[in-house]
Structure formats: C-alpha cells, structure tokens
Motif scaffolding. Structure first.
Motif, PDB file in Angstrom:
ATOM      1  N   TRP A  96      -0.047   8.940   1.032  1.00  0.00           N
ATOM      2  CA  TRP A  96       0.410  10.253   0.586  1.00  0.00           C
ATOM      3  C   TRP A  96       0.121  11.299   1.654  1.00  0.00           C
ATOM      4  O   TRP A  96      -0.812  11.160   2.431  1.00  0.00           O
ATOM      5  CB  TRP A  96      -0.306  10.671  -0.705  1.00  0.00           C
ATOM      6  CG  TRP A  96      -0.416   9.583  -1.711  1.00  0.00           C
ATOM      7  CD1 TRP A  96      -1.438   8.669  -1.830  1.00  0.00           C
ATOM      8  CD2 TRP A  96       0.516   9.241  -2.736  1.00  0.00           C
ATOM      9  NE1 TRP A  96      -1.198   7.804  -2.871  1.00  0.00           N
ATOM     10  CE2 TRP A  96      -0.011   8.126  -3.447  1.00  0.00           C
ATOM     11  CE3 TRP A  96       1.743   9.784  -3.133  1.00  0.00           C
ATOM     12  CZ2 TRP A  96       0.653   7.548  -4.519  1.00  0.00           C
ATOM     13  CZ3 TRP A  96       2.405   9.208  -4.203  1.00  0.00           C
ATOM     14  CH2 TRP A  96       1.862   8.107  -4.888  1.00  0.00           C
TER      15      TRP A  96
ATOM     16  N   ARG B 161       1.495   0.401 -11.948  1.00  0.00           N
ATOM     17  CA  ARG B 161       2.599   1.349 -12.161  1.00  0.00           C
ATOM     18  C   ARG B 161       3.722   0.635 -12.903  1.00  0.00           C
ATOM     19  O   ARG B 161       4.170  -0.431 -12.491  1.00  0.00           O
ATOM     20  CB  ARG B 161       3.070   1.856 -10.795  1.00  0.00           C
ATOM     21  CG  ARG B 161       4.285   2.739 -10.797  1.00  0.00           C
ATOM     22  CD  ARG B 161       4.548   3.275  -9.397  1.00  0.00           C
ATOM     23  NE  ARG B 161       4.616   2.231  -8.379  1.00  0.00           N
ATOM     24  CZ  ARG B 161       5.691   1.496  -8.114  1.00  0.00           C
ATOM     25  NH1 ARG B 161       6.802   1.669  -8.816  1.00  0.00           N
ATOM     26  NH2 ARG B 161       5.675   0.581  -7.154  1.00  0.00           N
TER      27      ARG B 161
ATOM     28  N   SER C  65      -3.455   2.421  -3.562  1.00  0.00           N
ATOM     29  CA  SER C  65      -3.282   3.841  -3.283  1.00  0.00           C
ATOM     30  C   SER C  65      -4.279   4.196  -2.186  1.00  0.00           C
ATOM     31  O   SER C  65      -5.497   4.103  -2.390  1.00  0.00           O
ATOM     32  CB  SER C  65      -3.533   4.660  -4.552  1.00  0.00           C
ATOM     33  OG  SER C  65      -3.379   6.037  -4.271  1.00  0.00           O
TER      34      SER C  65
ATOM     35  N   GLN D 285      -3.927   0.431  -8.005  1.00  0.00           N
ATOM     36  CA  GLN D 285      -3.296   1.095  -9.140  1.00  0.00           C
ATOM     37  C   GLN D 285      -2.167   0.248  -9.707  1.00  0.00           C
ATOM     38  O   GLN D 285      -1.560  -0.562  -9.008  1.00  0.00           O
ATOM     39  CB  GLN D 285      -2.788   2.481  -8.750  1.00  0.00           C
ATOM     40  CG  GLN D 285      -1.625   2.494  -7.796  1.00  0.00           C
ATOM     41  CD  GLN D 285      -1.141   3.918  -7.480  1.00  0.00           C
ATOM     42  OE1 GLN D 285      -1.883   4.892  -7.652  1.00  0.00           O
ATOM     43  NE2 GLN D 285       0.091   4.036  -7.021  1.00  0.00           N
TER      44      GLN D 285
ATOM     45  N   CYS E 117       0.849  -1.193   0.000  1.00  0.00           N
ATOM     46  CA  CYS E 117       0.000   0.000   0.000  1.00  0.00           C
ATOM     47  C   CYS E 117       0.883   1.241   0.000  1.00  0.00           C
ATOM     48  O   CYS E 117       1.967   1.235   0.584  1.00  0.00           O
ATOM     49  CB  CYS E 117      -0.898   0.020   1.242  1.00  0.00           C
ATOM     50  SG  CYS E 117      -1.908  -1.481   1.453  1.00  0.00           S
TER      51      CYS E 117
END
Length: 209
Positions: free
Chosen positions: A155, A180, A200, A178, A152
C-alpha cells in the motif's frame, strides 16, 4: 542448510479455533488436518486463517472450537487441480501450537516474515479513490528443492516502491496474513463466494546478493 531455509518463512498467529479438523493428506504414515483460526484485527474485524496441523501435534479427534491458540510455523502454498486449472491453496503449516487462556490486547496476534524472490512482474495500480496498491508474488524456498508462492499486497509508498521491482530480485517482507472474500464466476451466469489469502505488507526491502 535446512535451518537457514526455515528462517526465510516465519509466521506467528494467535486466535480462536472456529472449526472442526478436516483431513487433508498423509505423508509417510503421518496425517495432516486443516482447521480454521479466527485472528482479530485492530479494526474490530477478523481474519479466518486456515491452519495445517499434524495428527502428531494435536489430538485431531478432539473438539477444540472456542479454544485460544498461539501457533508458530510457515505460510505454505500448493497447487490444487480443479476445473482444468491449477488453484493456489494457502495455509499456515503449524510447527508448534500452544494453548493460551486469553489473548492480551497488546499482543501481536498476526506476524509474518518472508525472504524470497519476485517471480512475477509486480502490478501497481490506483483505486478509484486514489489509493496506491501493488500486487507482488514472492517465491520462498523450502527444503528439498520446493518453493512456496505467496501473494503479497503493498500500500501507499510501499506500493510505489514495489511497482519498480524486477523478476528475480530478492526481497524481504514483513506484514500480516489477511483473508478476503471475493466472487468467482463459474459458468455463464453463476457466481461462487471464495476466500483469498495474502500477506498485507507493512515493510519490504530489496536484498543485495
């Protein structure tokens, strides 16, 4: 007991099937297949999320590319042994699949809820532009003594908060899955493009036990 365990790992994604089915494995005569689903983000980009589907849920011989689906299930992990190392493989395990005509703009196309335990010291850092990030690895229990290990990413204020978590603490997480892209070094001077999957985090809370 089993229902309670299933409640600790809940995923709903809505998106477009963009690949053929590829055989993964078989358990007690039931075949499981992988297929990719393109899930839109708010920012006009999208995530490609791997979906594991039982042959008893869908006709895996059919070509569903371009079809829109709503999937509910769990985010699962397993270790695949390659190049003398274990690699964490993540996918959404489908419990229910429903075909939909189209996706409404207002619909939440990518939601996940996890209730698990911090199993590695969180890593808090700042990007060169000053953005705060924390990486958290959550162990989520599954029936029959198994666990899924879910990376996980937090932010801002959530990152600062998560940076103070301790191994073994119980944590609830809400967010989205998500994908990436990153470059993996293989050999001395060879790079290979790979895709990492993670949650996220939009909200997280420690749970008192």
């Amino acid at each position: 007991m089993t229902d309670k365990v299933i409640e600790n790992n809940q995923v709903i994604i809505m998106g477009k099937i963009v690949s053929d089915f590829e055989f993964s494995h078989e358990i007690f005569g039931e075949g499981f297949y992988m297929v990719d689903v393109e899930v839109a983000r708010l920012s006009d980009s999208y995530d490609i999320i791997p979906l594991m589907v039982s042959e008893r849920l869908l006709d895996v011989e059919e070509d569903y590319k371009g079809a829109y689906v709503c999937v509910s299930g769990q985010f699962r992990s397993y270790n695949r042994h390659e190049e003398r190392k274990n690699r964490l493989i993540l996918s959404v395990f489908a419990r229910e699949i429903e075909f939909v005509e189209e996706l409404e703009e207002s619909s939440k196309t990518n939601q996940i809820y996890l209730d698990g335990y911090i199993c590695k010291e969180p890593v808090y850092r700042k990007t060169p532009l000053g953005r705060e990030i924390a990486d958290v690895l959550l162990a989520v229990n599954r029936p029959y003594g198994k666990s899924d290990y879910i990376p996980c990413i937090c932010w801002g204020r959530n990152a600062r908060f998560a940076g103070g978590f301790n191994v073994g603490e119980r944590c609830e997480i809400w967010g989205r899955i998500q994908s990436r892209e990153y470059m993996k070094k293989i050999g001395e001077d060879q790079l290979e493009k790979r895709i990492a999957y993670e949650v996220s985090v939009s909200k997280l809370e420690l749970v008192e036990e």
